[in-house]
Design an enzyme around this catalytic site. Structure first.
Site, mmCIF file in Angstrom:
data_model
loop_
_atom_site.group_PDB
_atom_site.id
_atom_site.type_symbol
_atom_site.label_atom_id
_atom_site.label_comp_id
_atom_site.label_asym_id
_atom_site.label_seq_id
_atom_site.Cartn_x
_atom_site.Cartn_y
_atom_site.Cartn_z
ATOM 1 N N GLU A 31 51.235 45.123 30.353
ATOM 2 C CA GLU A 31 51.297 45.945 29.339
ATOM 3 C C GLU A 31 51.629 47.609 29.636
ATOM 4 O O GLU A 31 50.713 47.997 30.493
ATOM 5 C CB GLU A 31 49.952 45.921 28.666
ATOM 6 C CG GLU A 31 49.818 46.645 27.257
ATOM 7 C CD GLU A 31 48.362 46.585 26.711
ATOM 8 O OE1 GLU A 31 47.759 45.894 27.190
ATOM 9 O OE2 GLU A 31 48.251 47.233 25.936
ATOM 10 N N ARG A 258 43.259 36.859 40.676
ATOM 11 C CA ARG A 258 43.665 38.176 40.827
ATOM 12 C C ARG A 258 43.268 38.685 42.397
ATOM 13 O O ARG A 258 42.476 38.413 42.870
ATOM 14 C CB ARG A 258 42.654 38.830 39.968
ATOM 15 C CG ARG A 258 42.759 39.393 38.689
ATOM 16 C CD ARG A 258 41.837 39.755 37.975
ATOM 17 N NE ARG A 258 42.101 41.330 37.647
ATOM 18 C CZ ARG A 258 43.027 41.473 36.606
ATOM 19 N NH1 ARG A 258 43.718 40.451 35.920
ATOM 20 N NH2 ARG A 258 43.135 42.875 36.272
ATOM 21 N N LYS A 268 43.120 49.288 35.032
ATOM 22 C CA LYS A 268 44.055 50.488 34.371
ATOM 23 C C LYS A 268 43.045 51.310 33.620
ATOM 24 O O LYS A 268 43.232 52.442 33.624
ATOM 25 C CB LYS A 268 45.217 50.189 33.257
ATOM 26 C CG LYS A 268 46.266 49.721 34.356
ATOM 27 C CD LYS A 268 47.638 49.171 33.438
ATOM 28 C CE LYS A 268 47.072 47.706 32.968
ATOM 29 N NZ LYS A 268 48.246 47.277 32.244
HETATM 30 P P1 ATP Z 1 44.198 45.811 34.461
HETATM 31 O O1 ATP Z 1 43.023 45.005 34.047
HETATM 32 O O2 ATP Z 1 44.039 46.332 35.817
HETATM 33 O O3 ATP Z 1 44.486 46.632 33.166
HETATM 34 P P2 ATP Z 1 45.884 43.666 33.243
HETATM 35 O O4 ATP Z 1 45.848 42.576 33.542
HETATM 36 O O5 ATP Z 1 45.393 44.239 31.890
HETATM 37 O O6 ATP Z 1 45.384 44.804 34.459
HETATM 38 P P3 ATP Z 1 48.870 44.067 32.730
HETATM 39 O O7 ATP Z 1 49.637 44.893 32.440
HETATM 40 O O8 ATP Z 1 48.534 42.917 31.475
HETATM 41 O O9 ATP Z 1 47.495 44.432 33.462
HETATM 42 O O10 ATP Z 1 49.328 42.864 33.940
HETATM 43 C C1 ATP Z 1 50.657 42.713 33.975
HETATM 44 C C2 ATP Z 1 50.551 41.332 35.004
HETATM 45 O O11 ATP Z 1 49.916 41.862 36.320
HETATM 46 C C3 ATP Z 1 49.965 40.290 34.493
HETATM 47 O O12 ATP Z 1 50.556 39.157 34.669
HETATM 48 C C4 ATP Z 1 48.418 40.332 35.188
HETATM 49 O O13 ATP Z 1 47.838 39.068 35.385
HETATM 50 C C5 ATP Z 1 48.989 40.893 36.714
HETATM 51 N N1 ATP Z 1 47.871 41.687 37.421
HETATM 52 C C6 ATP Z 1 47.185 42.585 36.967
HETATM 53 N N2 ATP Z 1 46.086 43.123 37.678
HETATM 54 C C7 ATP Z 1 46.144 41.999 38.714
HETATM 55 C C8 ATP Z 1 45.514 41.875 40.057
HETATM 56 N N3 ATP Z 1 44.361 42.697 40.400
HETATM 57 N N4 ATP Z 1 45.883 40.969 40.829
HETATM 58 C C9 ATP Z 1 46.982 40.227 40.725
HETATM 59 N N5 ATP Z 1 47.594 40.343 39.418
HETATM 60 C C10 ATP Z 1 47.473 41.145 38.664
HETATM 61 MG MG MG Z 2 45.587 43.617 30.015
#
Ligand code: ATP
Ligand code: MG
Length: 753
Positions: A31, A258, A268
């Site tokens: 996102e 994760r 984020k």
């Molecule tokens: P955050 O919680 O840090 O805001 P998010 O999961 O909301 O991260 P997205 O932009 O939705 O962030 O993530 C894009 C992709 O990266 C998704 O497929 C998510 O599962 C993966 N991702 C995000 N954080 C991690 C992590 N710590 N380890 C592995 N993959 C991740």
């Molecule tokens: Mg997210």
């Protein structure tokens, strides 16, 4: 391809072999609401890596369904990160917003199938009707609307006739489903907001659960790989695609764990807080765990890829030690970068018996780096050395320059101190020395024995530089927020001096400043007139090192290197005795080489450790406690000045090991031991830190946690037994680590049966 196949690659291979898919198509679907971090790097490596390994393709897709938080600058940052890591998304970047019309049409189809309806209850009722883990939910009366009514309302929602929250579109699945996510999930909500790409066209936006599976399908994705927290969403993913009876092949979702790293926050939202609260200079501040931050700091893409490869792909969440990432960058740079000299805290040295100037031709690379290249280092009467490389009253084991101990100038001559000049305050401002003309490096016939070589620069030719010394942003191993920030994470040195070749010859952008660490010419602020260097990483894990009075130097962590330091002009080679200790620690006791290195080199620490081992079954935990906590105390004190003793520390570690106390409490107990010298067991009892084993106290706490986490209860009952740990953890947390974990375990298992 990585050597050992992970479970995702196993699935992919099976699907290709069975002919389920002709081609592997994955996607990385962030996102665009923040800069990507190291967790995203892992996801990028997995998705792009798998596509690459099996000659498939990976799409970069901006999952832009939430208009209020998204922005083009984040899109650019994401593209930049993927590119920098060396991956290619092909012709164009995809956006979920490009599919808004198609997704809308699918919603209409569902309504026409009587599989979706417009609901108009308020949020409170919505929550109430949802039910609980043990009770089925209740369907809203609006679920009885006719298809015509629903079509009409949905269109008017789209046209902007209603206020935010007035209506939603829901899937008609099952309000009694065991998986609570299936209880008529929301598909669309009203949002009167400007979208950074779609503009003001839409007044409704699809929810993740609806948009994601359909975007995957529209793009022809085969394997939709996401993180574990989406496990329960998988049923909706399947429901949508199956209910719409889409043409095969369709994508399937697979979850992995994760990445979490200690001393780091990685959401984020929290990173945005740091940026907006001006705790850092921006998303690309070199202390940030963002790709932009690592890039600015001087990390190489190779080191990040290596790290992601090393940590592997797992199905259970775990925490990775940040020193593993630091190791990867150190390991990469060690093989690549030129070795040069920089003096961070200059002390003037006048060589009384030298006149004129000469150039000392010196290689950039040590023998074990397969690269060629050398530069001339100007040598003259007036030079600067590091202030801490001279000691008037040296402690035992100090190997550098003293009034009576000569030292070698790296790549140059041996010098002997003749006179120490001080200012009115008694501070040393200059040394007068003599050099030994026949001691030149490479043709030394002087016969003078020195114990180390130090960096230096010639005063006339040295170039004044700014050096930014970065340390970890958080001082707490599991930081929660701003209160855990390390106040010393940035030190700016304005008057460092570098040897001229770094600026004039520019053999590279990254350097090893000998004995100091690895540094990078800041990609934004550096100019030849005003050079600026960022510290990438130290030569060894400084978080363990804070203890040593004498600074061991150069690259260390791999075992072999710890022993052959002399090669790179460093000072402290291990004695035979130290080497024997080091071997015992690593081979017999299983310590990692950094911890072993610290202990073996420090007599006080190693004897303390050996003593405490007599009463301990946990050599590794004990060693960690000693190099962190105890070492801090021994920095300024002698062994016999400590109020606590080695056996008490063993006792403390034992309590920690059998989970009688949490590590937070152990720290607290340790602080008390430092002050009073009391026995840890006594402290735990006196302060009421003793564990709680009474089921009558623990039981209601568990009940509360169970009520608060219906989703996890659900998952547990559906077979995810790993969640037992989650519940136990929550109970321990809410009792400040005091509940007896075994009792908690039993009770939780009983209650969830
Ligand atoms: P955050 O919680 O840090 O805001 P998010 O999961 O909301 O991260 P997205 O932009 O939705 O962030 O993530 C894009 C992709 O990266 C998704 O497929 C998510 O599962 C993966 N991702 C995000 N954080 C991690 C992590 N710590 N380890 C592995 N993959 C991740
Ligand atoms: Mg997210």
């Amino acid at each position: 391809m990585s050597d050992n196949k992970d479970f995702l690659r196993t699935i992919v291979e099976k699907d290709l072999k069975s002919g389920k898919y002709k081609e592997v198509i994955t996607r990385f679907p962030p996102e665009p609401n923040g800069f990507p971090h190291i967790g995203h790097a892992k996801s990028i490596c997995i998705n792009f890596g798998i596509a690459k390994d099996y000659n498939g393709h990976c799409n970069l897709r901006m999952d832009d369904t939430n208009p209020t938080k998204e922005d083009t600058k984040y899109v650019e940052a994401l593209k930049d990160a993927v590119q920098w890591l060396g991956f290619d998304w092909g012709e164009n970047v995809h956006f979920t917003s490009d599919y808004f019309h198609k997704i809308y049409d699918y919603a209409i189809t569902l309504i026409k199938m009587d599989k979706a309806y417009v609901d108009s209850i308020n949020e409170e009722e919505m929550r109430e009707f949802r039910g609980t883990v043990t009770e089925a939910g209740k369907r809203s009366k609006f679920a009885q609307r006719t298809i015509e009514e629903n079509l009409d309302l949905f269109e008017r929602m789209k046209n902007g006739e209603f206020k935010d929250g007035e209506h939603v579109l829901r899937a008609k699945i099952d309000m009694g489903a065991a998986n609570m996510k299936l209880r008529d999930p929301l598909l669309y909500r009203i949002r009167h907001a400007h979208h950074f790409r779609a503009g003001n066209e839409w007044s409704i936006y699809p929810m993740y659960d609806f948009a994601h599976c359909l975007s995957d399908y529209i793009e022809g994705i085969s394997h939709s790989i996401c993180t574990l927290e989406f496990e329960n969403n998988r049923d909706i993913y399947n429901w949508v695609l199956d209910t719409l009876e889409l043409k095969a092949p369709r994508p399937y979702q697979h979850e992995f764990a994760r990445l979490g790293i200690n001393y780091t926050v990685m959401s984020k939202r929290k990173l945005l807080e740091l940026v907006e609260g001006n705790q850092v200079s921006g998303w690309d501040d070199p202390r940030m765990p963002t790709i932009a931050g690592y890039k600015r700091r001087g990390y190489t893409p190779e080191s990040i890829l290596n790290f992601c490869d090393q940590i592997g792909i797992a199905k259970a969440n775990s925490m990775v030690d940040v020193s593993q990432l630091e190791f990867c960058i150190r390991d990469d740079l060690n093989k690549k970068v030129p070795r040069v000299m920089c003096v961070l805290d200059p002390l003037k040295v006048t060589i009384e018996n030298y006149e004129g100037t000469e150039d000392l031709s010196s290689p950039y690379y040590p023998h074990d780096v397969p690269k060629e290249g050398s530069r001339n280092i100007p040598f003259s009467k007036e030079i600067f050395i590091e202030r801490e490389d001279f000691e008037e009253n040296p402690p035992k084991g100090y190997f550098r320059l003293t009034p009576t101990q000569p030292v070698r100038l790296r790549h140059g001559f041996i010098i002997t101190c003749k006179e120490v000049i001080k200012d009115a305050n008694g501070e040393i401002i200059e040394l007068k020395v003599e050099y030994h003309a026949n001691s030149k490096s490479g043709s030394d016939t002087s016969g003078i024995k020195v114990k180390s070589a130090i960096q230096w620069v010639s005063s006339k030719e040295a170039i004044k530089s700014e050096v930014r010394v970065y340390d970890r942003l958080f001082k707490d191993e599991a930081p929660e927020g701003l209160e855990d920030i390390n106040p010393d994470s940035l030190k700016v040195i304005k008057n460092a001096l570098v040897e001229p070749a770094i600026v004039l010859d520019k053999p590279d952008e990254r350097f090893q400043f000998e004995r100091q660490g690895y540094f990078y010419a800041d990609p934004i602020d550096y100019t030849d007139e005003k050079p600026v260097f960022n510290k990438i990483v130290g030569l060894k894990d400084s978080w363990g090192k804070k203890t040593n009075t004498d600074k061991p130097t150069t690259k260390t962590s791999p075992k072999q290197e710890a022993k052959k330091e002399q090669v790179v002009g460093s000072e402290v080679a291990m004695s035979d005795e130290q080497t024997a200790l080091f071997d015992k620690y690593t081979n017999e006791l299983g310590l990692n080489s950094e911890v072993a290195n610290i202990l073996a080199r420090d007599k006080k620490l190693s004897s303390f450790y050996d003593e405490s081992l007599k009463e301990s079954n946990s050599p590794v935990a004990l060693a960690n406690m000693i190099v962190t906590e105890v070492a801090r105390e021994l920095k300024e004190k002698e062994l016999n000045e400590l109020k606590f003793n080695a056996l008490q520390i063993a006792e403390l570690v034992e309590m920690l090991e059998i989970s009688t106390i949490s590590s937070k409490i152990a720290k607290q107990v340790f602080e008390e031991m430092v002050k009073s010298g009391a026995n840890p067991t006594q402290i735990v009892e006196d302060k009421g830190l003793v564990q709680i084993s009474d089921p009558n106290i623990i039981s209601p706490i568990i009940d509360e946690i169970i009520t608060k986490n219906p989703d996890n209860v659900e998952k547990f009952k559906a077979g995810n037994k790993k969640l037992l740990g989650f519940f136990v953890g929550q109970v321990l947390k809410s009792t400040g680590g005091k509940a007896n974990p075994q009792v908690v375990n039993q009770l939780v298992a009983q209650k969830l049966k």
